[in-house]
Motif scaffolding. Structure first.
Motif, short mmCIF file in Angstrom:
data_model
loop_
_atom_site.label_atom_id
_atom_site.label_comp_id
_atom_site.label_asym_id
_atom_site.label_seq_id
_atom_site.Cartn_x
_atom_site.Cartn_y
_atom_site.Cartn_z
N CYS A 168 -5.66 -0.38 3.95
CA CYS A 168 -4.65 -1.16 3.23
C CYS A 168 -3.52 -1.52 4.05
N LEU A 169 -3.51 -2.86 4.31
CA LEU A 169 -2.78 -3.37 5.25
C LEU A 169 -1.41 -3.99 4.65
N PRO A 170 -0.12 -3.36 5.14
CA PRO A 170 1.03 -3.78 4.63
C PRO A 170 1.52 -5.13 4.79
N SER A 171 2.41 -5.73 3.84
CA SER A 171 2.92 -6.95 4.00
C SER A 171 3.89 -7.03 5.34
N ASP A 172 4.08 -8.26 5.77
CA ASP A 172 5.07 -8.43 7.03
C ASP A 172 6.46 -8.70 6.69
N GLU A 173 6.82 -8.61 5.23
CA GLU A 173 8.11 -9.23 4.73
C GLU A 173 9.19 -8.00 5.07
N ASN A 174 8.69 -6.88 5.18
CA ASN A 174 9.66 -5.89 5.57
C ASN A 174 9.08 -5.05 6.81
N PRO A 175 9.84 -4.95 8.02
CA PRO A 175 9.27 -4.42 8.97
C PRO A 175 8.79 -2.98 8.87
N MET A 176 9.45 -2.25 7.88
CA MET A 176 9.53 -0.72 7.65
C MET A 176 8.29 -0.43 6.68
N THR A 201 -3.61 -4.94 -0.22
CA THR A 201 -4.76 -4.97 -1.28
C THR A 201 -5.63 -3.84 -0.44
N LEU A 202 -6.37 -2.97 -1.54
CA LEU A 202 -6.97 -1.93 -0.90
C LEU A 202 -8.47 -2.33 -0.65
N MET A 203 -8.80 -2.12 0.44
CA MET A 203 -10.18 -2.60 0.83
C MET A 203 -11.16 -1.45 1.50
N GLU A 204 -12.32 -1.23 0.82
CA GLU A 204 -13.16 -0.14 1.23
C GLU A 204 -14.47 -0.68 1.86
N PHE A 205 -14.56 -0.40 3.16
CA PHE A 205 -15.80 -0.93 3.87
C PHE A 205 -16.84 0.35 3.76
N ASP A 206 -17.90 0.30 2.91
CA ASP A 206 -18.72 1.42 2.62
C ASP A 206 -19.89 0.71 3.39
N VAL A 207 -20.05 1.01 4.70
CA VAL A 207 -20.95 0.49 5.78
C VAL A 207 -22.29 1.31 5.67
N GLY A 208 -22.35 2.34 5.20
CA GLY A 208 -23.50 3.20 4.84
C GLY A 208 -24.13 2.65 3.62
N ARG A 209 -23.69 2.07 2.68
CA ARG A 209 -24.36 1.28 1.43
C ARG A 209 -24.41 -0.18 1.73
N CYS A 210 -23.71 -0.65 2.78
CA CYS A 210 -23.75 -1.98 2.64
C CYS A 210 -22.86 -2.66 1.70
N ALA A 211 -21.74 -2.03 1.39
CA ALA A 211 -20.96 -2.47 0.21
C ALA A 211 -19.38 -2.80 0.84
N PHE A 212 -18.82 -3.71 0.07
CA PHE A 212 -17.27 -3.80 0.05
C PHE A 212 -16.69 -3.85 -1.31
N GLY A 213 -15.59 -2.99 -1.37
CA GLY A 213 -14.77 -2.76 -2.30
C GLY A 213 -13.46 -3.46 -2.33
N ASN A 238 2.97 -2.93 -9.29
CA ASN A 238 4.37 -2.39 -8.63
C ASN A 238 4.18 -1.55 -7.57
N ALA A 239 3.11 -1.52 -6.68
CA ALA A 239 3.06 -0.48 -5.84
C ALA A 239 2.56 -1.22 -4.55
N SER A 240 2.55 -0.46 -3.58
CA SER A 240 2.33 -0.89 -2.02
C SER A 240 1.47 -0.22 -1.22
N CYS A 241 1.25 -0.70 -0.17
CA CYS A 241 0.27 0.29 0.76
C CYS A 241 1.08 1.60 1.23
N GLY A 242 2.18 1.36 1.23
CA GLY A 242 3.05 2.63 1.71
C GLY A 242 3.27 3.59 0.58
N ASP A 243 2.69 3.33 -0.66
CA ASP A 243 2.71 4.37 -1.67
C ASP A 243 1.61 5.50 -1.67
#
Length: 307
Positions: free
Chosen positions: A94-102, A276-288, A297-302
């Motif tokens: 889950c990669l944070p937005s660059d709008e806030n350096p914190m 955005t939440l991204m799941e790389f399930d390499v064992g099953r060749c699936a991307f969530g 109203n959430a963010s990666c920091g939550d």
């Protein structure tokens, strides 16, 4: 960390695109655990490459290396699987937005649950298949059928996203490309469609490398962009991940022209992955993937530790 063995290897720093050689070795390694009763886990004989000093010049303070997450034997997620630690061949970003350096991001190895406030964020994920490209083994590829703007599919050649005989083409994911890159023929049609869908918003001059810019207002809204994946799943890209604010009253479409012969037909870039939440399930060749967490109203920091 106790060094057991050393040899020379070549390191590649993807942000500045630097190459250098340094010591390749292995030793003990500790990472944080989601279990609050066991806050860290140590595993033995992890392979790593000592970072050459030139690579550190443009890194943020306190950052001393790069974690490899590609589909390779030495990727961090792969070294945490049996026999070393026993985790699944899976990781989540889950990669944070660059709008806030914190702002903070999140990374999980081995699967969920992914505790977002009081719920498991796995329920937010849609899944599509990871495509293997035998000539490009260091990338994750998705099957893409088409791109829609405001619900209307743009007209492209039937083979627009196919691989050629050398393994070029296709649709790849890249955390080192700041914006999504489209081959020129696709980019031209895409920009025309987006321009027609935003005729009621004043245009302003572009700024390199972003060419299509609009006047941003308090009630600024642009049409959604849909990436229609090969199995019918839709990756919806809303304004938070499609328009990059470059000044107080200007926002630019965060898609760039990759030229007539890029290595990939589409390279989905960092900006479209933020918050955005991204799941790389390499064992099953699936991307969530989820939609933007901002919609709830959430963010990666939550994301939180498990009790």
């Amino acid at each position: 960390m106790e060094v057991v063995l050393a040899c020379q290897a070549t390191a590649f720093e993807p942000f500045q695109r630097l190459c250098n050689s340094n010591q390749f070795t292995y030793g003990d390694f500790s990472i944080s655990s989601l279990n609050s009763e066991s806050p860290s886990v140590t595993f033995n004989n992890v392979n790593y490459l000592c970072i050459p000093k030139p690579f550190l010049m443009d890194f943020p303070p306190g950052v001393f290396g790069v974690v490899g997450l590609g589909p390779t034997a030495l990727a961090t997620w792969n070294q945490l699987t049996p026999p070393r630690l026993g985790l699944e061949k899976k990781f989540v970003l889950c990669l944070p937005s660059d709008e806030n350096p914190m702002n903070k991001g999140a990374i999980y190895f081995g699967g969920g649950p992914y505790k977002l406030r009081n719920s498991d964020a796995r329920s937010m994920l849609s899944y599509t298949r990871l495509i293997k490209n035998p000539r490009k083994l260091n990338n994750y590829f998705l099957g893409l059928k088409g791109i829609s703007v405001n619900g209307k599919m743009i007209l492209l050649a039937p083979n627009a996203f196919n691989f050629d005989g050398n393994g070029n083409g296709g649709v790849a994911l890249s955390t080192t490309s700041p914006f999504t890159t489209l081959r020129s023929d696709t980019y031209k049609v895409f920009i025309e469609a987006f321009s027609k869908a935003t005729l009621d918003i004043p245009r302003v001059n572009g700024t390199t490398p972003l060419e299509f810019c609009l006047k941003s207002t308090t009630n600024f809204q642009v049409p959604p962009i849909d990436l229609e994946l090969a199995d019918g799943k839709i990756w919806k890209v809303f304004a938070a991940n499609s328009m990059k604010k470059v000044s107080a009253d200007v926002a630019c479409l965060a898609f760039v022209d990759g030229g007539n012969a890029p290595e990939q037909a589409v390279m989905i870039g960092l900006y479209q992955m933020e918050n955005t939440l991204m799941e790389f399930d390499v064992g099953r060749c699936a991307f969530g993937f989820s939609s933007s967490l901002g919609l709830v109203n959430a963010s990666c920091g939550d994301f939180q530790r498990q009790p």
